[in-house]
Motif scaffolding. Structure first.
Motif, PDB file in Angstrom:
ATOM      1  N   TYR A 103     122.263  75.651  60.377  1.00 42.60           N
ATOM      2  CA  TYR A 103     121.988  76.294  59.096  1.00 42.60           C
ATOM      3  C   TYR A 103     121.384  75.311  58.108  1.00 42.60           C
ATOM      4  CZ  TYR A 103     124.384  80.645  60.147  1.00 42.60           C
ATOM      5  OH  TYR A 103     124.735  81.856  60.682  1.00 42.60           O
ATOM      6  N   GLU A 104     120.400  75.799  57.360  1.00 44.86           N
ATOM      7  CA  GLU A 104     119.820  75.074  56.235  1.00 44.86           C
ATOM      8  C   GLU A 104     119.646  76.105  55.125  1.00 44.86           C
ATOM      9  OE1 GLU A 104     116.428  71.905  56.151  1.00 44.86           O
ATOM     10  OE2 GLU A 104     115.495  73.893  56.088  1.00 44.86           O
ATOM     11  N   ASN A 105     120.268  75.868  53.997  1.00 49.75           N
ATOM     12  CA  ASN A 105     120.230  76.819  52.881  1.00 49.75           C
ATOM     13  C   ASN A 105     120.658  78.215  53.323  1.00 49.75           C
ATOM     14  OD1 ASN A 105     119.237  74.755  51.200  1.00 49.75           O
ATOM     15  ND2 ASN A 105     117.143  75.205  51.824  1.00 49.75           N
ATOM     16  N   GLU A 106     121.748  78.258  54.090  1.00 48.69           N
ATOM     17  CA  GLU A 106     122.356  79.505  54.559  1.00 48.69           C
ATOM     18  C   GLU A 106     121.463  80.336  55.483  1.00 48.69           C
ATOM     19  OE1 GLU A 106     124.242  81.714  51.411  1.00 48.69           O
ATOM     20  OE2 GLU A 106     124.782  79.869  50.357  1.00 48.69           O
ATOM     21  N   GLU A 107     120.476  79.692  56.082  1.00 50.04           N
ATOM     22  CA  GLU A 107     119.555  80.357  57.005  1.00 50.04           C
ATOM     23  C   GLU A 107     119.487  79.557  58.301  1.00 50.04           C
ATOM     24  OE1 GLU A 107     114.904  81.892  56.884  1.00 50.04           O
ATOM     25  OE2 GLU A 107     115.802  80.976  55.119  1.00 50.04           O
ATOM     26  N   VAL A 108     119.470  80.248  59.450  1.00 53.77           N
ATOM     27  CA  VAL A 108     119.351  79.547  60.730  1.00 53.77           C
ATOM     28  C   VAL A 108     117.949  78.956  60.835  1.00 53.77           C
ATOM     29  CG1 VAL A 108     119.364  79.775  63.242  1.00 53.77           C
ATOM     30  CG2 VAL A 108     121.066  80.996  61.871  1.00 53.77           C
ATOM     31  N   ARG A 109     117.894  77.674  61.125  1.00 55.52           N
ATOM     32  CA  ARG A 109     116.626  76.958  61.255  1.00 55.52           C
ATOM     33  C   ARG A 109     116.640  76.147  62.550  1.00 55.52           C
ATOM     34  NH1 ARG A 109     113.026  79.034  58.030  1.00 55.52           N
ATOM     35  NH2 ARG A 109     111.954  77.091  57.675  1.00 55.52           N
ATOM     36  N   ILE A 110     115.457  75.732  62.977  1.00 56.99           N
ATOM     37  CA  ILE A 110     115.293  74.908  64.172  1.00 56.99           C
ATOM     38  C   ILE A 110     115.355  73.429  63.761  1.00 56.99           C
ATOM     39  CG2 ILE A 110     113.723  74.252  66.042  1.00 56.99           C
ATOM     40  CD1 ILE A 110     112.585  77.145  65.833  1.00 56.99           C
TER      41      ILE A 110
END
Length: 116
Positions: A103-110
């Protein structure tokens, strides 16, 4: 929220479309689309010139098969590593695909993506 708390099925439902999108954009040499789901730290660390050269010169990076086999998940810290068996349309054999998610800023990221 920590991604390692999600079930295997939830992680796979997130990871599989992201992997398919990476494969598609790699095959098409679309660098901007390839990195659009990357965490900021990964996107900043990538050298656009080197990535562009790899897209242009790598037979593997431009000829990945559309179908990859999901192999499993490894949980560590705040990230999960999703593993795939990846094939190429022009070369014999199989490669190991690795997709690191968090998670980065409450969003799933690669946070990492590679083929060995």
């Amino acid at each position: 929220v920590n991604i390692i708390e999600r079930t295997d099925e939830e992680i796979q439902a997130i990871a599989n479309p992201l992997w398919r999108e990476l494969v598609k954009n790699s095959n098409e040499g679309r660098y901007g689309e390839f990195v659009k789901n990357f965490a900021n730290s990964l996107a900043l660390a990538m050298d656009q010139v080197e990535a562009g050269r790899q897209f242009a010169s790598s037979e593997l990076a431009r000829n990945l098969a559309d179908d990859a086999d999901y192999l499993g998940i490894i949980r560590r810290g705040e990230h999960v590593t999703v593993l795939y068996r990846q094939r190429c349309t022009t070369k014999q054999g199989e490669w190991l695909g690795r997709l690191v998610l968090g998670y980065e800023n409450e969003e799933v990221r690669i946070f990492g993506a590679s083929i060995f």
